[in-house]
Design a protein around this motif. Structure first.
Motif, PDB file in Angstrom:
ATOM      1  N   HIS A 127       0.832  -1.213   0.000  1.00  0.00           N
ATOM      2  CA  HIS A 127       0.000   0.000   0.000  1.00  0.00           C
ATOM      3  C   HIS A 127       0.865   1.261   0.000  1.00  0.00           C
ATOM      4  CE1 HIS A 127      -3.287  -2.758   0.824  1.00  0.00           C
ATOM      5  NE2 HIS A 127      -2.661  -3.177   1.908  1.00  0.00           N
ATOM      6  N   LEU A 128       1.880   1.255  -0.862  1.00  0.00           N
ATOM      7  CA  LEU A 128       2.761   2.414  -0.946  1.00  0.00           C
ATOM      8  C   LEU A 128       2.071   3.557  -1.676  1.00  0.00           C
ATOM      9  CD1 LEU A 128       6.222   0.781  -1.776  1.00  0.00           C
ATOM     10  CD2 LEU A 128       5.287   1.430   0.443  1.00  0.00           C
ATOM     11  N   THR A 129       2.379   4.759  -1.259  1.00  0.00           N
ATOM     12  CA  THR A 129       1.784   5.957  -1.843  1.00  0.00           C
ATOM     13  C   THR A 129       2.718   6.645  -2.825  1.00  0.00           C
ATOM     14  OG1 THR A 129       0.462   6.326   0.144  1.00  0.00           O
ATOM     15  CG2 THR A 129       0.799   8.224  -1.305  1.00  0.00           C
ATOM     16  N   TYR A 130       4.016   6.624  -2.526  1.00  0.00           N
ATOM     17  CA  TYR A 130       4.972   7.421  -3.290  1.00  0.00           C
ATOM     18  C   TYR A 130       5.897   6.550  -4.132  1.00  0.00           C
ATOM     19  CZ  TYR A 130       3.705  11.311  -0.207  1.00  0.00           C
ATOM     20  OH  TYR A 130       3.032  12.287   0.475  1.00  0.00           O
ATOM     21  N   MET A 131       6.229   7.074  -5.293  1.00  0.00           N
ATOM     22  CA  MET A 131       7.257   6.486  -6.138  1.00  0.00           C
ATOM     23  C   MET A 131       8.505   7.360  -6.079  1.00  0.00           C
ATOM     24  SD  MET A 131       5.213   5.060  -9.460  1.00  0.00           S
ATOM     25  CE  MET A 131       4.342   6.590  -9.761  1.00  0.00           C
ATOM     26  N   PRO A 132       9.665   6.782  -6.357  1.00  0.00           N
ATOM     27  CA  PRO A 132      10.906   7.565  -6.309  1.00  0.00           C
ATOM     28  C   PRO A 132      11.048   8.434  -7.553  1.00  0.00           C
ATOM     29  CG  PRO A 132      11.381   5.368  -7.071  1.00  0.00           C
ATOM     30  CD  PRO A 132       9.910   5.382  -6.737  1.00  0.00           C
ATOM     31  N   HIS A 133      12.055   9.275  -7.547  1.00  0.00           N
ATOM     32  CA  HIS A 133      12.342  10.089  -8.728  1.00  0.00           C
ATOM     33  C   HIS A 133      12.962   9.251  -9.843  1.00  0.00           C
ATOM     34  CE1 HIS A 133      12.536  12.888  -5.216  1.00  0.00           C
ATOM     35  NE2 HIS A 133      11.737  13.578  -5.996  1.00  0.00           N
ATOM     36  N   PHE A 134      13.695   8.188  -9.452  1.00  0.00           N
ATOM     37  CA  PHE A 134      14.364   7.328 -10.425  1.00  0.00           C
ATOM     38  C   PHE A 134      14.197   5.868 -10.020  1.00  0.00           C
ATOM     39  CE2 PHE A 134      16.856  11.286 -10.242  1.00  0.00           C
ATOM     40  CZ  PHE A 134      16.782  11.696 -11.566  1.00  0.00           C
ATOM     41  N   ILE A 135      14.154   4.996 -11.018  1.00  0.00           N
ATOM     42  CA  ILE A 135      14.186   3.553 -10.790  1.00  0.00           C
ATOM     43  C   ILE A 135      15.266   2.957 -11.684  1.00  0.00           C
ATOM     44  CG2 ILE A 135      12.962   1.359 -11.002  1.00  0.00           C
ATOM     45  CD1 ILE A 135      10.351   2.844 -10.486  1.00  0.00           C
ATOM     46  N   ALA A 136      16.230   2.289 -11.061  1.00  0.00           N
ATOM     47  CA  ALA A 136      17.212   1.488 -11.794  1.00  0.00           C
ATOM     48  C   ALA A 136      16.788   0.037 -11.599  1.00  0.00           C
ATOM     49  CB  ALA A 136      18.619   1.731 -11.265  1.00  0.00           C
ATOM     50  N   ALA A 137      16.140  -0.532 -12.606  1.00  0.00           N
ATOM     51  CA  ALA A 137      15.534  -1.858 -12.494  1.00  0.00           C
ATOM     52  C   ALA A 137      16.440  -2.921 -13.107  1.00  0.00           C
ATOM     53  CB  ALA A 137      14.174  -1.864 -13.186  1.00  0.00           C
ATOM     54  N   ASN A 138      16.090  -4.189 -12.816  1.00  0.00           N
ATOM     55  CA  ASN A 138      16.818  -5.327 -13.384  1.00  0.00           C
ATOM     56  C   ASN A 138      18.329  -5.185 -13.209  1.00  0.00           C
ATOM     57  OD1 ASN A 138      14.876  -7.249 -14.367  1.00  0.00           O
ATOM     58  ND2 ASN A 138      14.271  -5.737 -15.906  1.00  0.00           N
ATOM     59  N   LEU A 139      18.721  -4.964 -11.948  1.00  0.00           N
ATOM     60  CA  LEU A 139      20.138  -4.836 -11.575  1.00  0.00           C
ATOM     61  C   LEU A 139      20.831  -3.685 -12.303  1.00  0.00           C
ATOM     62  CD1 LEU A 139      21.627  -8.427 -11.122  1.00  0.00           C
ATOM     63  CD2 LEU A 139      21.268  -6.672  -9.386  1.00  0.00           C
ATOM     64  N   GLY A 140      20.099  -2.599 -12.480  1.00  0.00           N
ATOM     65  CA  GLY A 140      20.725  -1.432 -13.086  1.00  0.00           C
ATOM     66  C   GLY A 140      20.949  -1.549 -14.574  1.00  0.00           C
ATOM     67  N   THR A 141      20.244  -2.463 -15.243  1.00  0.00           N
ATOM     68  CA  THR A 141      20.344  -2.531 -16.704  1.00  0.00           C
ATOM     69  C   THR A 141      19.269  -1.686 -17.378  1.00  0.00           C
ATOM     70  OG1 THR A 141      18.976  -4.540 -16.809  1.00  0.00           O
ATOM     71  CG2 THR A 141      21.364  -4.834 -16.625  1.00  0.00           C
ATOM     72  N   GLU A 142      18.284  -1.222 -16.602  1.00  0.00           N
ATOM     73  CA  GLU A 142      17.241  -0.328 -17.106  1.00  0.00           C
ATOM     74  C   GLU A 142      17.167   0.870 -16.163  1.00  0.00           C
ATOM     75  OE1 GLU A 142      13.617  -2.535 -17.230  1.00  0.00           O
ATOM     76  OE2 GLU A 142      14.521  -4.199 -18.332  1.00  0.00           O
ATOM     77  N   LEU A 143      17.006   2.057 -16.720  1.00  0.00           N
ATOM     78  CA  LEU A 143      16.997   3.261 -15.895  1.00  0.00           C
ATOM     79  C   LEU A 143      15.848   4.163 -16.328  1.00  0.00           C
ATOM     80  CD1 LEU A 143      18.538   4.552 -13.575  1.00  0.00           C
ATOM     81  CD2 LEU A 143      20.050   5.628 -15.233  1.00  0.00           C
ATOM     82  N   TYR A 144      15.033   4.561 -15.336  1.00  0.00           N
ATOM     83  CA  TYR A 144      13.837   5.350 -15.605  1.00  0.00           C
ATOM     84  C   TYR A 144      13.777   6.560 -14.688  1.00  0.00           C
ATOM     85  CZ  TYR A 144      12.386   0.888 -17.655  1.00  0.00           C
ATOM     86  OH  TYR A 144      12.334  -0.272 -18.376  1.00  0.00           O
ATOM     87  N   GLN A 145      13.152   7.614 -15.196  1.00  0.00           N
ATOM     88  CA  GLN A 145      12.793   8.776 -14.399  1.00  0.00           C
ATOM     89  C   GLN A 145      11.282   8.769 -14.228  1.00  0.00           C
ATOM     90  OE1 GLN A 145      14.421  12.427 -15.855  1.00  0.00           O
ATOM     91  NE2 GLN A 145      13.353  13.700 -14.373  1.00  0.00           N
ATOM     92  N   ILE A 146      10.809   9.103 -13.023  1.00  0.00           N
ATOM     93  CA  ILE A 146       9.377   9.120 -12.734  1.00  0.00           C
ATOM     94  C   ILE A 146       8.924  10.571 -12.623  1.00  0.00           C
ATOM     95  CG2 ILE A 146       7.544   8.295 -11.214  1.00  0.00           C
ATOM     96  CD1 ILE A 146       9.180   6.071 -12.529  1.00  0.00           C
ATOM     97  N   THR A 147       7.882  10.922 -13.366  1.00  0.00           N
ATOM     98  CA  THR A 147       7.371  12.287 -13.331  1.00  0.00           C
ATOM     99  C   THR A 147       6.444  12.466 -12.130  1.00  0.00           C
ATOM    100  OG1 THR A 147       5.381  11.846 -14.628  1.00  0.00           O
ATOM    101  CG2 THR A 147       7.416  12.292 -15.850  1.00  0.00           C
ATOM    102  N   ALA A 148       6.073  13.707 -11.856  1.00  0.00           N
ATOM    103  CA  ALA A 148       5.189  14.006 -10.730  1.00  0.00           C
ATOM    104  C   ALA A 148       3.849  13.298 -10.863  1.00  0.00           C
ATOM    105  CB  ALA A 148       4.984  15.513 -10.617  1.00  0.00           C
ATOM    106  N   SER A 149       3.415  13.037 -12.100  1.00  0.00           N
ATOM    107  CA  SER A 149       2.124  12.386 -12.328  1.00  0.00           C
ATOM    108  C   SER A 149       2.226  10.870 -12.399  1.00  0.00           C
ATOM    109  CB  SER A 149       1.499  12.915 -13.620  1.00  0.00           C
ATOM    110  OG  SER A 149       2.354  12.660 -14.727  1.00  0.00           O
ATOM    111  N   GLY A 150       3.422  10.325 -12.174  1.00  0.00           N
ATOM    112  CA  GLY A 150       3.573   8.878 -12.143  1.00  0.00           C
ATOM    113  C   GLY A 150       3.946   8.245 -13.460  1.00  0.00           C
ATOM    114  N   GLU A 151       4.335   9.044 -14.440  1.00  0.00           N
ATOM    115  CA  GLU A 151       4.775   8.484 -15.711  1.00  0.00           C
ATOM    116  C   GLU A 151       6.217   7.999 -15.598  1.00  0.00           C
ATOM    117  OE1 GLU A 151       2.166  11.089 -18.892  1.00  0.00           O
ATOM    118  OE2 GLU A 151       4.112  11.829 -18.213  1.00  0.00           O
TER     119      GLU A 151
END
Length: 283
Positions: free
Chosen positions: A83-107
């Motif tokens: 039941h988490l409410t917040y997402m981080p600004h960045f996600i480095a997924a799959n052991l850092g082989t994928e890197l994402y930025q999360i916008t204020a609206s959750g994109e």
């Protein structure tokens, strides 16, 4: 440059964001940020820490990243469980082989600048296939992981010790990976995260990727020096990230393997330990 995709979690938002970044806080996810048991007290601590992180993100110009072996679909499922409410600004997924930025609206936006470090996928697959064949001929049998799945650039396997010289086996795995020019992560499995007891994670990834490399990239991206990076983990695959950060901590529930190799620890497990540690730096 980034490509946009909506994160598959309803009614979530990103932690507060400011124009400048003065510090970076990086979390391993499984058994560090997210407790798999999801006990009431653990979740209460986690939800309280979310509010704390949102406040210090705004007050101290902090950016927050999850640096994890999980993929984004698995993260979304775990966010729902906790039941988490917040997402981080960045996600480095799959052991850092994928890197994402999360916008204020959750994109979720893929950071294309990171992809320049990745090889052609077909070439990477061929290298890993050849490496697995070589190890098999050398008497080292690796079992593909099915629970966590395989990704484009992270190939997960288990090694189950058979009573032989484990140090020698892992040395030969490292030698073979280096000869194939493939990145490697090796660490003892954590049963609390759903892995088999007594097994070892053997993860093949491209060179110049991984958790440490992802954090180093984010530090450059955010123009933050290592001394202003705070990192938290629980297992052997977090150690290079913790050592790169100026302030790297194991949570108190870390694996014994990790505790033997990294001395700086939180006083308590999970969110309780993380927040009490961060409060020494961010009131």
């Amino acid at each position: 440059m980034v490509g946009k995709e909506v994160f598959a979690v309803d009614a979530k938002r990103c932690f507060a964001s400011t124009d400048s970044t003065k510090s970076l806080i990086c979390f391993d996810f499984d058994e560090t940020y997210f407790p798999h048991a999801c006990e009431d007290g653990q979740l209460e601590d986690l939800h309280g820490m979310e509010l704390y992180l949102d406040r210090i993100a705004r007050q101290y110009h902090v950016k927050i990243a999850w640096v994890t072996g999980s993929d984004c679909a698995s993260l979304a499922d775990k966010m729902k469980r906790a039941h988490l409410t917040y997402m981080p600004h960045f996600i480095a997924a799959n052991l850092g082989t994928e890197l994402y930025q999360i916008t204020a609206s959750g994109e979720r936006k893929e950071i294309y600048a990171w992809k320049r470090f990745l090889p052609v996928q077909e070439e990477f697959n061929e290298r890993v296939d050849g490496l697995i064949d070589k190890l098999s001929l050398d008497g080292i049998a690796l079992q593909p992981q099915t629970m966590h799945g395989q990704s484009m650039y992270k190939k997960n396997f288990y090694y189950f010790p058979d009573g032989g010289d484990l140090t020698d086996v892992l040395h030969r795995v490292r030698q073979a990976a280096a000869a194939a020019e493939v990145g490697l992560n090796v660490n003892a499995c954590n049963p609390r995260a759903g892995d088999p007891d007594g097994a070892y994670d053997i993860d093949f990834i491209p060179l110049n990727t991984g958790k440490r490399a992802a954090v180093r990239f984010l530090a450059s991206h955010c123009m933050v020096e290592p001394a202003r990076i705070y990192a938290f983990g629980d297992s052997g695959n977090d150690l290079e990230m913790l050592q790169y950060a100026g302030n790297g901590y194991l949570v108190a529930n870390a694996t014994e393997e990790a505790k033997q190799k990294h001395g700086q620890m939180c006083e308590s497990p999970y969110a309780a330990g993380i927040q009490s540690t961060l409060q020494h730096f961010f009131l």
